[in-house]
Design a protein around this motif. Structure first.
Motif, PDB file in Angstrom:
ATOM      1  N   PHE A 108      69.646 130.687 114.168  1.00 12.33           N
ATOM      2  CA  PHE A 108      68.488 130.910 113.248  1.00 12.33           C
ATOM      3  C   PHE A 108      67.661 129.469 113.229  1.00 12.33           C
ATOM      4  CE2 PHE A 108      70.540 134.652 111.063  1.00 12.33           C
ATOM      5  CZ  PHE A 108      69.539 135.600 110.954  1.00 12.33           C
ATOM      6  N   ASN A 109      68.435 128.530 112.876  1.00 13.19           N
ATOM      7  CA  ASN A 109      67.871 127.168 112.957  1.00 13.19           C
ATOM      8  C   ASN A 109      67.295 126.793 113.913  1.00 13.19           C
ATOM      9  OD1 ASN A 109      68.646 126.684 110.263  1.00 13.19           O
ATOM     10  ND2 ASN A 109      70.637 125.999 110.743  1.00 13.19           N
ATOM     11  N   GLN A 110      67.795 127.143 115.331  1.00 12.32           N
ATOM     12  CA  GLN A 110      67.421 126.934 116.502  1.00 12.32           C
ATOM     13  C   GLN A 110      65.863 127.629 116.607  1.00 12.32           C
ATOM     14  OE1 GLN A 110      70.351 127.865 119.289  1.00 12.32           O
ATOM     15  NE2 GLN A 110      71.017 125.665 119.617  1.00 12.32           N
ATOM     16  N   ALA A 111      65.901 128.708 116.212  1.00  9.87           N
ATOM     17  CA  ALA A 111      64.444 129.498 116.372  1.00  9.87           C
ATOM     18  C   ALA A 111      63.559 128.885 115.466  1.00  9.87           C
ATOM     19  CB  ALA A 111      64.909 130.838 115.906  1.00  9.87           C
ATOM     20  N   PHE A 112      63.991 128.540 114.151  1.00  3.07           N
ATOM     21  CA  PHE A 112      63.007 127.952 113.206  1.00  3.07           C
ATOM     22  C   PHE A 112      62.304 126.588 114.055  1.00  3.07           C
ATOM     23  CE2 PHE A 112      65.761 129.707 109.683  1.00  3.07           C
ATOM     24  CZ  PHE A 112      65.415 131.038 109.947  1.00  3.07           C
ATOM     25  N   ARG A 113      63.263 125.761 114.400  1.00  4.97           N
ATOM     26  CA  ARG A 113      62.644 124.456 114.907  1.00  4.97           C
ATOM     27  C   ARG A 113      61.611 124.606 116.002  1.00  4.97           C
ATOM     28  NH1 ARG A 113      67.718 122.300 114.203  1.00  4.97           N
ATOM     29  NH2 ARG A 113      68.541 122.987 116.004  1.00  4.97           N
ATOM     30  N   ASP A 163      65.792 124.684 107.028  1.00  7.63           N
ATOM     31  CA  ASP A 163      67.103 124.486 107.667  1.00  7.63           C
ATOM     32  C   ASP A 163      68.086 125.127 106.677  1.00  7.63           C
ATOM     33  OD1 ASP A 163      69.480 123.027 109.192  1.00  7.63           O
ATOM     34  OD2 ASP A 163      69.801 121.787 107.417  1.00  7.63           O
ATOM     35  N   TRP A 164      68.846 126.066 107.344  1.00  9.09           N
ATOM     36  CA  TRP A 164      69.796 126.962 106.529  1.00  9.09           C
ATOM     37  C   TRP A 164      71.248 126.106 106.788  1.00  9.09           C
ATOM     38  CZ3 TRP A 164      68.783 132.600 107.931  1.00  9.09           C
ATOM     39  CH2 TRP A 164      67.456 132.984 107.543  1.00  9.09           C
TER      40      TRP A 164
END
Ligand code: XBP
Ligand code: MG
Length: 258
Positions: free
Chosen positions: A28-33, A40-41
């Motif tokens: 998830f965090n990689q997709a957000f970045r 940042d979860w």
């Protein structure tokens, strides 16, 4: 004598493997970045977000309850779907690197169940591609055929804790719940499996140890294997008959009402 035990239905995330903290969360965090978002979860926040099953549903829950200032695009559904697609790509890539092993006792239990002629199925909220990647990169691609039914993701409209995914799997197996046992790790999971009428065995993990498992037939810390004995946290330890791990005979005893 009651209905004989014929099939085992497994949840995936948290049950077959500890996928959440070091797998789904990271992806998830990689997709957000990648999308230019500063979200940042961290592991603690992710624990709170886990109250909602399903990745797309979890992102939406985050926006409505945790990041309420975010001015989303007009088409929020498409935005979330795009983020989630990227997350799935990152997650399956993590699995391909062999970063997430199966939990203790899973491979052993699946092997023993197959030898005993028990039918196997999967009932999970996660995306089908994730199940395929986990099985392929832990047990090998032939293991996909071990499971007669892989019920996953958006195949049903309501995800766990709704019973729909287990109802779907039982229908595909053409079996009543009385002929099966379910394996879960979470409160949402057991509400779903018990909602479908399935006796359920729990293997807890760090995110779920405080959940309500009062409806479980047995609560363990893990399924266990040689060198890693399981601990019975609730339920009738006698069904193990002194075995240091959960085996098919224990399942038969449990199914028989032990
Ligand atoms: C698992 C989940 C899944 C994963 C993400 O719940 O909640 O949503 O975290 O999967 P359960 P997707 O173990 O109860 O089935 O992002 O592919 O939806
Ligand atoms: Mg789970």
């Amino acid at each position: 004598m009651g209905t004989p035990l014929q099939a085992l239905l497994f949840d995936v995330d948290g049950t077959l493997a500890d996928t959440e903290r070091d797998g789904h969360r990271v992806a998830f965090n990689q997709a957000f970045r990648e999308a230019g978002l500063d979200w940042d979860w961290d592991p603690a926040l992710y624990g709170e977000l886990l109250t909602v099953t399903g990745g797309k549903e979890r992102i939406r829950h985050y926006l409505t309850h945790f990041n309420t200032d975010f001015a989303g695009p007009a088409d929020l559904d498409a935005f979330i779907a795009g983020l989630h697609q990227a997350k799935t790509a990152h997650y399956t890539a993590l699995l391909a690197q062999g970063r997430i092993p199966l939990r203790s006792g899973v491979e052993r239990l699946l092997g023993e169940a197959r030898q005993a002629g028990l039918r196997l199925a999967i009932a999970t909220t996660t995306t089908p591609a994730n199940v395929e990647a986990l099985l392929t990169h832990t047990l090998g691609s032939a293991s996909l055929d071990w499971f007669e039914v892989i019920a996953a993701g958006d195949i049903v409209p309501s995800k766990k804790p709704a019973p729909d995914i287990y109802d779907y799997a039982l229908k595909a197996l053409k079996l009543p719940p009385e002929a099966c046992l379910a394996f879960e790790d979470s409160g949402n999971g057991i509400r779903s499996s018990c909602g479908a009428g399935l006796r359920t065995i729990i293997a807890i993990n760090d995110y779920t140890r405080t959940h309500d498992f009062s409806d479980a037939a047995l609560v363990l810390d893990q399924f266990g294997e040689p060198g890693q004995p399981c601990q019975v946290l609730a339920g009738n330890a006698v069904v193990l008959n002194g075995s240091p791990w959960l085996d098919v005979s224990s399942l038969q005893r449990l199914h028989g009402g032990g």
